[in-house]
Design a protein around this motif. Structure first.
Motif, mmCIF file in Angstrom:
data_model
loop_
_atom_site.group_PDB
_atom_site.id
_atom_site.type_symbol
_atom_site.label_atom_id
_atom_site.label_comp_id
_atom_site.label_asym_id
_atom_site.label_seq_id
_atom_site.Cartn_x
_atom_site.Cartn_y
_atom_site.Cartn_z
ATOM 1 N N PRO A 1 4.293 11.596 -1.290
ATOM 2 C CA PRO A 1 5.108 10.768 -2.187
ATOM 3 C C PRO A 1 4.690 10.935 -3.641
ATOM 4 O O PRO A 1 3.557 11.323 -3.926
ATOM 5 C CB PRO A 1 4.812 9.351 -1.704
ATOM 6 N N PRO A 2 5.596 10.617 -4.554
ATOM 7 C CA PRO A 2 5.221 10.591 -5.972
ATOM 8 C C PRO A 2 4.106 9.573 -6.186
ATOM 9 O O PRO A 2 3.955 8.618 -5.422
ATOM 10 C CB PRO A 2 6.501 10.158 -6.684
ATOM 11 N N ALA A 3 3.340 9.763 -7.244
ATOM 12 C CA ALA A 3 2.168 8.920 -7.505
ATOM 13 C C ALA A 3 2.513 7.433 -7.590
ATOM 14 O O ALA A 3 1.719 6.592 -7.154
ATOM 15 C CB ALA A 3 1.481 9.376 -8.785
ATOM 16 N N ASP A 4 3.688 7.105 -8.123
ATOM 17 C CA ASP A 4 4.026 5.686 -8.276
ATOM 18 C C ASP A 4 4.273 4.990 -6.936
ATOM 19 O O ASP A 4 4.236 3.757 -6.864
ATOM 20 C CB ASP A 4 5.236 5.513 -9.195
ATOM 21 N N ILE A 5 4.434 5.732 -5.878
ATOM 22 C CA ILE A 5 4.647 5.143 -4.550
ATOM 23 C C ILE A 5 3.317 4.702 -3.932
ATOM 24 O O ILE A 5 3.286 3.934 -2.973
ATOM 25 C CB ILE A 5 5.391 6.140 -3.636
ATOM 26 N N HIS A 6 2.194 5.137 -4.498
ATOM 27 C CA HIS A 6 0.904 4.717 -3.964
ATOM 28 C C HIS A 6 0.700 3.199 -4.066
ATOM 29 O O HIS A 6 0.012 2.612 -3.226
ATOM 30 C CB HIS A 6 -0.241 5.466 -4.653
ATOM 31 N N TYR A 7 1.299 2.591 -5.069
ATOM 32 C CA TYR A 7 1.176 1.131 -5.183
ATOM 33 C C TYR A 7 1.845 0.414 -4.007
ATOM 34 O O TYR A 7 1.204 -0.394 -3.332
ATOM 35 C CB TYR A 7 1.709 0.655 -6.536
ATOM 36 N N PRO A 8 3.138 0.692 -3.695
ATOM 37 C CA PRO A 8 3.715 0.021 -2.528
ATOM 38 C C PRO A 8 3.013 0.405 -1.222
ATOM 39 O O PRO A 8 2.937 -0.412 -0.299
ATOM 40 C CB PRO A 8 5.186 0.426 -2.517
ATOM 41 N N LEU A 9 2.475 1.624 -1.144
ATOM 42 C CA LEU A 9 1.713 1.993 0.053
ATOM 43 C C LEU A 9 0.431 1.160 0.159
ATOM 44 O O LEU A 9 0.019 0.774 1.263
ATOM 45 C CB LEU A 9 1.386 3.482 0.060
ATOM 46 N N ALA A 10 -0.191 0.862 -0.966
ATOM 47 C CA ALA A 10 -1.378 0.009 -0.952
ATOM 48 C C ALA A 10 -1.009 -1.416 -0.540
ATOM 49 O O ALA A 10 -1.767 -2.072 0.180
ATOM 50 C CB ALA A 10 -2.058 0.012 -2.322
ATOM 51 N N MET A 11 0.162 -1.881 -0.972
ATOM 52 C CA MET A 11 0.610 -3.202 -0.536
ATOM 53 C C MET A 11 0.861 -3.199 0.971
ATOM 54 O O MET A 11 0.514 -4.159 1.674
ATOM 55 C CB MET A 11 1.872 -3.621 -1.294
ATOM 56 N N LEU A 12 1.456 -2.136 1.482
ATOM 57 C CA LEU A 12 1.650 -1.987 2.925
ATOM 58 C C LEU A 12 0.294 -1.977 3.631
ATOM 59 O O LEU A 12 0.115 -2.633 4.663
ATOM 60 C CB LEU A 12 2.414 -0.693 3.218
ATOM 61 N N ALA A 13 -0.657 -1.264 3.068
ATOM 62 C CA ALA A 13 -1.993 -1.171 3.651
ATOM 63 C C ALA A 13 -2.634 -2.551 3.771
ATOM 64 O O ALA A 13 -3.280 -2.857 4.779
ATOM 65 C CB ALA A 13 -2.876 -0.253 2.805
ATOM 66 N N SER A 14 -2.451 -3.395 2.767
ATOM 67 C CA SER A 14 -3.055 -4.731 2.822
ATOM 68 C C SER A 14 -2.520 -5.513 4.011
ATOM 69 O O SER A 14 -3.265 -6.234 4.682
ATOM 70 C CB SER A 14 -2.813 -5.494 1.517
ATOM 71 N N ARG A 15 -1.270 -5.335 4.315
ATOM 72 C CA ARG A 15 -0.674 -6.040 5.451
ATOM 73 C C ARG A 15 -1.219 -5.502 6.772
ATOM 74 O O ARG A 15 -1.507 -6.266 7.685
ATOM 75 C CB ARG A 15 0.844 -5.955 5.385
ATOM 76 N N PHE A 16 -1.350 -4.184 6.878
ATOM 77 C CA PHE A 16 -1.956 -3.598 8.079
ATOM 78 C C PHE A 16 -3.373 -4.132 8.265
ATOM 79 O O PHE A 16 -3.767 -4.500 9.379
ATOM 80 C CB PHE A 16 -2.021 -2.070 7.972
ATOM 81 N N LEU A 17 -4.150 -4.139 7.198
ATOM 82 C CA LEU A 17 -5.549 -4.563 7.290
ATOM 83 C C LEU A 17 -5.676 -6.027 7.704
ATOM 84 O O LEU A 17 -6.462 -6.368 8.591
ATOM 85 C CB LEU A 17 -6.270 -4.321 5.962
ATOM 86 N N VAL A 18 -4.914 -6.890 7.074
ATOM 87 C CA VAL A 18 -5.009 -8.317 7.376
ATOM 88 C C VAL A 18 -4.468 -8.611 8.773
ATOM 89 O O VAL A 18 -5.062 -9.376 9.534
ATOM 90 C CB VAL A 18 -4.305 -9.157 6.289
ATOM 91 N N TYR A 19 -3.363 -7.997 9.135
ATOM 92 C CA TYR A 19 -2.827 -8.220 10.479
ATOM 93 C C TYR A 19 -3.794 -7.675 11.526
ATOM 94 O O TYR A 19 -3.986 -8.284 12.577
ATOM 95 C CB TYR A 19 -1.434 -7.594 10.628
ATOM 96 N N GLY A 20 -4.409 -6.529 11.256
ATOM 97 C CA GLY A 20 -5.391 -5.976 12.184
ATOM 98 C C GLY A 20 -6.575 -6.898 12.373
ATOM 99 O O GLY A 20 -7.017 -7.156 13.501
ATOM 100 N N ALA A 21 -7.097 -7.430 11.276
ATOM 101 C CA ALA A 21 -8.205 -8.386 11.370
ATOM 102 C C ALA A 21 -7.759 -9.641 12.111
ATOM 103 O O ALA A 21 -8.500 -10.189 12.942
ATOM 104 C CB ALA A 21 -8.713 -8.743 9.973
ATOM 105 N N GLY A 22 -6.540 -10.064 11.852
ATOM 106 C CA GLY A 22 -6.003 -11.226 12.547
ATOM 107 C C GLY A 22 -5.925 -11.008 14.049
ATOM 108 O O GLY A 22 -6.196 -11.926 14.832
#
Length: 124
Positions: free
Chosen positions: A36-57
């Motif tokens: 993806p273009p570099a600016d898409i890394h931000y929404p991917l990081a937001m997606l990552a936060s959801r994966f991480l928190v849901y996984g811990a949950g």
């Protein structure tokens, strides 16, 4: 068995979160996706936060599934949306079946476990 499956689902979510947060380009390329273009890394990081928190949950929920029924059932809903998106983008030719088959398989089994597995009732 349920507790083991919930921990497995949590681990999958955490691994996805770490990959999307710390190595999104390498992770996506390893699956055959476009970088993806570099600016898409931000929404991917937001997606990552959801994966991480849901996984811990899910790791926490595994200790007491009867107290975490809603969290577990909501993962079933997430998987239904994931499966629908995979079917849509595969059917319209945006993404090849080779890229969607494994995630859709995961959406099916995780969805079945989290939405239909008989969860114990919380003691009153």
């Amino acid at each position: 068995m349920l507790k083991l499956l919930l921990r497995l689902i949590g681990t999958i979510q955490i691994v996805l979160g770490l990959a999307y947060l710390f190595a999104p380009d390498a992770f996506l390329a390893s699956m055959g996706h476009s970088i993806p273009p570099a600016d898409i890394h931000y929404p991917l990081a937001m997606l990552a936060s959801r994966f991480l928190v849901y996984g811990a949950g899910f790791w926490l929920a595994a200790a007491a599934p009867e107290k975490n029924r809603l969290l577990i059932r909501l993962m079933g809903a997430i998987q239904l949306v994931d499966l629908a998106a995979g079917l849509y983008f595969t059917a319209n030719g945006t993404v090849a079946l080779g890229l969607t088959a494994f995630p859709m398989f995961n959406a099916i089994w995780i969805g079945l476990v989290t939405f239909f597995w008989p969860l114990p009732r919380q003691a009153v």
